[in-house]
Design an enzyme around this catalytic site. Structure first.
Site, PDB file in Angstrom:
ATOM      1  N   ASP A 112       0.810  -1.224   0.000  1.00  0.00           N
ATOM      2  CA  ASP A 112       0.000   0.000   0.000  1.00  0.00           C
ATOM      3  C   ASP A 112       0.845   1.277   0.000  1.00  0.00           C
ATOM      4  O   ASP A 112       0.427   2.305  -0.513  1.00  0.00           O
ATOM      5  CB  ASP A 112      -0.916  -0.014   1.236  1.00  0.00           C
ATOM      6  CG  ASP A 112      -2.234   0.707   0.988  1.00  0.00           C
ATOM      7  OD1 ASP A 112      -2.553   0.987  -0.186  1.00  0.00           O
ATOM      8  OD2 ASP A 112      -2.951   0.996   1.962  1.00  0.00           O
TER       9      ASP A 112
ATOM     10  N   GLY B  78      -5.182  10.141   9.880  1.00  0.00           N
ATOM     11  CA  GLY B  78      -3.799   9.744   9.647  1.00  0.00           C
ATOM     12  C   GLY B  78      -3.213  10.221   8.333  1.00  0.00           C
ATOM     13  O   GLY B  78      -3.930  10.493   7.374  1.00  0.00           O
ATOM     14  N   ALA B  79      -1.872  10.304   8.310  1.00  0.00           N
ATOM     15  CA  ALA B  79      -1.130  10.574   7.069  1.00  0.00           C
ATOM     16  C   ALA B  79      -0.762   9.231   6.440  1.00  0.00           C
ATOM     17  O   ALA B  79      -1.010   8.173   7.013  1.00  0.00           O
ATOM     18  CB  ALA B  79       0.131  11.372   7.398  1.00  0.00           C
TER      19      ALA B  79
ATOM     20  N   ASN C   4       2.323   8.041   5.455  1.00  0.00           N
ATOM     21  CA  ASN C   4       3.687   7.490   5.485  1.00  0.00           C
ATOM     22  C   ASN C   4       3.855   6.301   6.426  1.00  0.00           C
ATOM     23  O   ASN C   4       4.636   5.406   6.149  1.00  0.00           O
ATOM     24  CB  ASN C   4       4.704   8.596   5.775  1.00  0.00           C
ATOM     25  CG  ASN C   4       4.441   9.291   7.079  1.00  0.00           C
ATOM     26  OD1 ASN C   4       3.336   9.227   7.624  1.00  0.00           O
ATOM     27  ND2 ASN C   4       5.442   9.955   7.616  1.00  0.00           N
TER      28      ASN C   4
ATOM     29  N   GLU D 194       0.129  16.604  14.817  1.00  0.00           N
ATOM     30  CA  GLU D 194       1.487  16.155  14.475  1.00  0.00           C
ATOM     31  C   GLU D 194       1.717  16.558  13.030  1.00  0.00           C
ATOM     32  O   GLU D 194       1.196  15.910  12.116  1.00  0.00           O
ATOM     33  CB  GLU D 194       1.586  14.626  14.617  1.00  0.00           C
ATOM     34  CG  GLU D 194       1.473  14.116  16.036  1.00  0.00           C
ATOM     35  CD  GLU D 194       2.676  14.464  16.889  1.00  0.00           C
ATOM     36  OE1 GLU D 194       3.656  15.017  16.378  1.00  0.00           O
ATOM     37  OE2 GLU D 194       2.615  14.195  18.101  1.00  0.00           O
TER      38      GLU D 194
ATOM     39  N   CYS E  23       8.254  12.596   8.811  1.00  0.00           N
ATOM     40  CA  CYS E  23       8.024  13.984   9.232  1.00  0.00           C
ATOM     41  C   CYS E  23       9.212  14.575   9.977  1.00  0.00           C
ATOM     42  O   CYS E  23       9.523  15.744   9.834  1.00  0.00           O
ATOM     43  CB  CYS E  23       6.778  14.050  10.095  1.00  0.00           C
ATOM     44  SG  CYS E  23       6.845  12.857  11.447  1.00  0.00           S
TER      45      CYS E  23
ATOM     46  N   GLU F 112       2.390  12.854  21.273  1.00  0.00           N
ATOM     47  CA  GLU F 112       1.998  11.453  21.233  1.00  0.00           C
ATOM     48  C   GLU F 112       3.057  10.680  22.008  1.00  0.00           C
ATOM     49  O   GLU F 112       4.169  11.161  22.213  1.00  0.00           O
ATOM     50  CB  GLU F 112       1.923  10.957  19.786  1.00  0.00           C
ATOM     51  CG  GLU F 112       0.824  11.690  19.022  1.00  0.00           C
ATOM     52  CD  GLU F 112       0.394  11.027  17.731  1.00  0.00           C
ATOM     53  OE1 GLU F 112       1.267  10.755  16.901  1.00  0.00           O
ATOM     54  OE2 GLU F 112      -0.816  10.801  17.570  1.00  0.00           O
TER      55      GLU F 112
HETATM   56  P1  NDP Z   1      -2.332  15.676   4.684  1.00  0.00           P
HETATM   57  O1  NDP Z   1      -2.346  16.835   5.613  1.00  0.00           O
HETATM   58  O2  NDP Z   1      -2.531  15.906   3.265  1.00  0.00           O
HETATM   59  O3  NDP Z   1      -3.423  14.600   5.124  1.00  0.00           O
HETATM   60  C1  NDP Z   1      -3.469  14.075   6.444  1.00  0.00           C
HETATM   61  C2  NDP Z   1      -4.865  13.524   6.690  1.00  0.00           C
HETATM   62  O4  NDP Z   1      -5.800  14.595   6.873  1.00  0.00           O
HETATM   63  C3  NDP Z   1      -5.410  12.684   5.550  1.00  0.00           C
HETATM   64  O5  NDP Z   1      -6.144  11.607   6.100  1.00  0.00           O
HETATM   65  C4  NDP Z   1      -6.295  13.667   4.835  1.00  0.00           C
HETATM   66  O6  NDP Z   1      -7.288  13.060   4.060  1.00  0.00           O
HETATM   67  C5  NDP Z   1      -6.906  14.426   5.995  1.00  0.00           C
HETATM   68  N1  NDP Z   1      -7.392  15.767   5.684  1.00  0.00           N
HETATM   69  C6  NDP Z   1      -6.975  16.604   4.705  1.00  0.00           C
HETATM   70  N2  NDP Z   1      -7.631  17.798   4.790  1.00  0.00           N
HETATM   71  C7  NDP Z   1      -8.483  17.701   5.863  1.00  0.00           C
HETATM   72  C8  NDP Z   1      -9.419  18.596   6.480  1.00  0.00           C
HETATM   73  N3  NDP Z   1      -9.615  19.837   6.040  1.00  0.00           N
HETATM   74  N4  NDP Z   1     -10.111  18.156   7.550  1.00  0.00           N
HETATM   75  C9  NDP Z   1      -9.903  16.913   8.060  1.00  0.00           C
HETATM   76  N5  NDP Z   1      -9.044  16.026   7.510  1.00  0.00           N
HETATM   77  C10 NDP Z   1      -8.323  16.408   6.429  1.00  0.00           C
HETATM   78  O7  NDP Z   1      -0.935  14.938   4.989  1.00  0.00           O
HETATM   79  P2  NDP Z   1      -0.272  13.772   4.158  1.00  0.00           P
HETATM   80  O8  NDP Z   1      -1.150  12.570   4.217  1.00  0.00           O
HETATM   81  O9  NDP Z   1       0.148  14.328   2.851  1.00  0.00           O
HETATM   82  O10 NDP Z   1       1.020  13.438   5.045  1.00  0.00           O
HETATM   83  C11 NDP Z   1       2.230  14.087   4.899  1.00  0.00           C
HETATM   84  C12 NDP Z   1       2.387  15.167   5.950  1.00  0.00           C
HETATM   85  O11 NDP Z   1       2.212  14.594   7.235  1.00  0.00           O
HETATM   86  C13 NDP Z   1       3.763  15.783   5.942  1.00  0.00           C
HETATM   87  O12 NDP Z   1       3.670  17.178   6.084  1.00  0.00           O
HETATM   88  C14 NDP Z   1       4.401  15.172   7.173  1.00  0.00           C
HETATM   89  O13 NDP Z   1       5.425  15.960   7.729  1.00  0.00           O
HETATM   90  C15 NDP Z   1       3.240  15.046   8.085  1.00  0.00           C
HETATM   91  N6  NDP Z   1       3.528  14.039   9.099  1.00  0.00           N
HETATM   92  C16 NDP Z   1       3.724  14.448  10.395  1.00  0.00           C
HETATM   93  C17 NDP Z   1       4.070  13.532  11.369  1.00  0.00           C
HETATM   94  C18 NDP Z   1       4.276  13.970  12.784  1.00  0.00           C
HETATM   95  O14 NDP Z   1       4.174  13.127  13.652  1.00  0.00           O
HETATM   96  N7  NDP Z   1       4.546  15.212  13.075  1.00  0.00           N
HETATM   97  C19 NDP Z   1       4.266  12.110  11.046  1.00  0.00           C
HETATM   98  C20 NDP Z   1       3.981  11.788   9.673  1.00  0.00           C
HETATM   99  C21 NDP Z   1       3.645  12.731   8.733  1.00  0.00           C
HETATM  100  P3  NDP Z   1      -6.923  12.445   2.604  1.00  0.00           P
HETATM  101  O15 NDP Z   1      -5.494  12.617   2.357  1.00  0.00           O
HETATM  102  O16 NDP Z   1      -7.307  11.042   2.764  1.00  0.00           O
HETATM  103  O17 NDP Z   1      -7.756  13.210   1.659  1.00  0.00           O
END
Ligand code: NDP
Length: 701
Positions: free
Chosen positions: A306, A363-364, A366, A463, A497, A675
């Site tokens: 995935d 969740g994100a 990665n 996060e 991240c 967390e």
């Molecule tokens: P996104 O912010 O694009 O998406 C994160 C989640 O939020 C997804 O499930 C997404 O849905 C959902 N989402 C998007 N917009 C909204 C909204 N307006 N309201 C509610 N939910 C929403 O992140 P990515 O998935 O692209 O992940 C990468 C990012 O995550 C990087 O910036 C990385 O640094 C950060 N990250 C941070 C970590 C930490 O612990 N600090 C750890 C891992 C990653 P969908 O995508 O399904 O549409």
């Protein structure tokens, strides 16, 4: 005019000549994009390329020869993409998709390439040589489409449908180009074609009373056909393997009705769960951890499919770190306690640490399973119910966690997964009966979630992203520092991240450090993520890969020097996936985009420093503050520097290890809350203060 006769054959050309020729063609494409067909003159191209018009004439004859060669280059690029994709697939339906995807790939919707195509299309009727190239391109597309369709329907129908698909490909592209790429993008264009083809094939099968043709997948962006927006509630979206582009399955989007129903089930389940003792909750969490460990291989394989991450990583980190987390919070579930407060002989007070109720996790992509566990474990340990939405790019393993928790004895409704895009996420963050949202995602998403959550005063844990610094002092053990920098940049293809993509190295050791680093990067194995030898897998999606490659180009354009990597990897079967070579930039400045912005890919920037105070200032000059690292053998300096760094999570002589016992999180734009560790308990409970009188009530009335 036969321009071909003047163009020497590929094999006959010297490498230098070939390079020069290619440069002139690229300059021509730039010129077409900027000043159009008529404005593109031989003299102008020569001036742009810094060569004499005679040299251009030497290679191409005249302007028509040059334009003809440039057009052939565009056509050849698409042809190569089609061939590459066709080589990776087997079924007729997949072959059709390969032709559609290659013709409508993001590269074809890019301003420069698109404008050059438009310039040529405007001339094909007037310029016979261009017309010839155009008709070769059209014939090839039609023949690829027809040969796939002939395996699915009679030849006459296959011919008609092939023409229709080709017309739609050209039409949707042309409209997008003429609207300045506002009307459609690559994702929505491919989704439109995919849906059209699926419907036609299904109608064809239904008319013959047969089974519907295997449905084609939506493109990896998951964009909906007509608008480029996400699919609506009830619609399905495809999840793909980023290493091969193949569809792994279809997932249904949860809408308001489903989210409401999930909240109702969660409220009922939470009442039962919160009434259980800490010991009972702990038993369930431990049982779930044991199931995760027992199924580590199977879950790691699914996560690898995935996410595109190597099995070498997922089998030792993703699932097991989730299990560690469940075990850790199981222990805490048994020791949750409030406080006794002495208020003198006539009273005392105490606090109760109570669950919040129903909470949401978003969740994100990665670390899908790990993120689900990092959110679920503390939430459940504290007696909450959680509704979790994985990122739409990686929806599979959270569902497995839901099944495992049920199997371990969690009451129904206490952990549920809802699938979908941002719209589904918003349904959670705006739901009045959900008490908290914990998000892992980008900074922009964090702001949107916090704004939505504020309407119902929800608690938030965020996060978010980072652009963390790693500082290597001159006294550091260099091999350890190199190992740290590798862990800080290339694990999970750089999609971590907390990665330290700004590596500050003291001037005295920078050359030696980079020599050793580059040698170790060169030895890294990029390949099929399922192969246990593979160390670098795929990026999550085609769109994300282009974002990362775009940053690499910006780095070059801003004057940084690529020491290694710097390109997409397309060898063999990797061409069907989204692989980018681990990339190291030297000669970086603090103001470059690659040094300031989160790339979230395997791209490291090396920066030189000479003074402790200077490097602290530069390391802190970022809007992010997720993590930081220091390599030095000077004990006092290590602690002094760490104390001055604006970051939530720090390492001394190590990088990116995240034991569950240590709180994890960021400062500044990298997030709110923590967390892991005991600190997480604060974020999943609320305190109730109780005053207990031991005597009579003394009222003045
Ligand atoms: P996104 O912010 O694009 O998406 C994160 C989640 O939020 C997804 O499930 C997404 O849905 C959902 N989402 C998007 N917009 C909204 C909204 N307006 N309201 C509610 N939910 C929403 O992140 P990515 O998935 O692209 O992940 C990468 C990012 O995550 C990087 O910036 C990385 O640094 C950060 N990250 C941070 C970590 C930490 O612990 N600090 C750890 C891992 C990653 P969908 O995508 O399904 O549409």
């Amino acid at each position: 005019m036969n321009t071909q006769s003047r163009v020497p054959s590929e094999s006959a050309r010297e490498p230098v000549e070939e390079g020069r020729r290619r440069q002139l063609i690229e300059v021509t494409l730039d010129s077409l994009a900027e000043v159009g067909y008529v404005g593109t003159t031989l003299a102008q191209i020569a001036a742009r390329a810094g060569v004499s018009p005679g040299l251009v004439a030497h290679y191409f004859g005249d302007k028509d020869g040059l334009l003809d060669a440039a057009f052939r280059t565009l056509v050849r690029r698409v042809g190569e993409q089609v061939r590459l994709r066709l080589a990776q697939v087997d079924t007729p339906r997949e072959r059709l998709q390969a032709v559609i995807d290659a013709n409508l790939a993001p590269a074809e919707f890019e301003q420069r390439t698109g404008t050059a195509w438009l310039a040529f299309w405007g001339q094909v009727l007037q310029v016979p040589s261009l017309r010839r190239v155009q008709s070769i391109y059209q014939r090839r597309t039609l023949s690829n489409l027809r040969s796939s369709l002939r395996a699915l329907m009679p030849p006459a129908e296959a011919r008609d449908l092939a023409s229709l698909i080709a017309a739609l490909i050209d039409g949707v592209w042309l409209r997008a180009a003429l609207s300045g790429w506002r009307e459609a993008d690559s994702g929505s264009a491919r989704a439109l074609l995919t849906e059209f083809v699926d419907r036609r094939l299904q109608a064809h099968a239904a008319a013959r009373g047969g089974a519907p043709t295997v449905a084609g997948a939506s493109p990896a962006t998951g964009a909906s056909p007509a608008t480029g927006a996400s699919p609506a509630a009830g619609e399905r979206f495809a999840t793909r393997n980023p290493a091969t582009g193949e569809v792994l399955g279809y997932v249904r989007v949860a809408g308001a009705g489903e989210v409401d129903a999930a909240v109702r089930r969660a409220i009922a389940g939470q009442a039962v769960w919160a009434a259980a003792t800490g010991a009972e909750r702990a038993r369930v969490l431990r049982a779930a951890a044991a199931l995760l460990r027992a199924r580590n291989r199977e879950l790691a394989e699914l996560e690898t499919l995935d996410t595109g991450k190597p099995i070498q990583e997922t089998s030792v980190v993703d699932v097991l770190s989730g299990a560690d987390c469940l075990e850790y919070f199981a222990s805490l579930a048994q020791s949750l306690s409030g406080e006794h407060i002495d208020l003198g002989p006539r009273a005392f007070g105490y606090t109760r640490r109570e669950p919040l109720g129903v909470v949401a996790g978003i969740g994100a992509w990665n670390y899908p399973l790990q993120i689900a566990c990092w959110k679920a474990a503390p939430a459940l340990a504290c007696g909450n119910a959680m509704i979790f939405k994985p990122a739409e790019l990686t929806p599979l393993t959270a569902v497995k966690l839901e099944q495992i928790l049920l199997e371990a004895g969690l009451p129904a409704g206490v952990f549920q997964v809802v699938q979908g895009f941002a719209d589904t996420g918003r349904l959670l963050t705006r739901h009045p009966l959900i008490r908290k949202v914990s998000l892992t995602g980008e900074v922009g998403t964090g702001k949107a979630v916090m704004a939505d959550a504020s309407q119902t005063l929800k608690n938030v844990t965020l996060e978010l992203g980072g652009k963390s610094p790693l500082i290597v002092f001159e006294d550091a053990k260099l091999d350890n520092a190199v190992s740290g920098a590798l862990l800080a940049n290339f694990y999970s293809s750089g999609q971590v991240c907390s990665n330290a993509t700004r590596v500050f190295v003291h001037r005295a050791v920078k050359d030696a450090f980079l020599d050793r680093l580059v040698a170790r990067v060169r030895a890294m194995r990029i390949g099929d993520p399922r192969d246990p030898q593979t160390q670098v897998g795929a990026l999550i999606s085609e769109q994300h890969m282009h974002k990362v490659l775009g940053y690499i180009e910006r780095g070059r354009a801003e004057g940084a020097r690529v020491l290694i990597g710097g390109e997409r990897v397309t060898e063999g079967k990797l061409g069907a996936g989204f692989f980018v070579a681990p990339t190291v930039f030297d000669g970086c400045r603090d103001d470059m985009a690659i040094v300031r912005e989160e790339i979230f890919g395997p791209v490291m920037s090396a920066l030189e420093f000479s003074d402790e105070r200077e490097v602290i200032e530069r390391a802190n000059a970022s809007e992010f503050g997720l993590a930081a690292g220091v390599f030095t053998n000077d004990l006092t300096r290590a602690h002094r520097v760490i104390a001055s760094l604006q970051a939530g999570t720090c390492w001394i002589n190590q990088y990116n290890v995240t034991p569950i016992e240590l709180p994890f999180g960021g400062v500044k734009l990298s997030g709110l809350g923590r967390e892991n560790g005991r600190a997480a308990i604060e974020h999943y409970t609320q305190l109730k203060s109780v005053y207990v009188a031991m005597g009579d009530v003394d009222a003045p009335y």
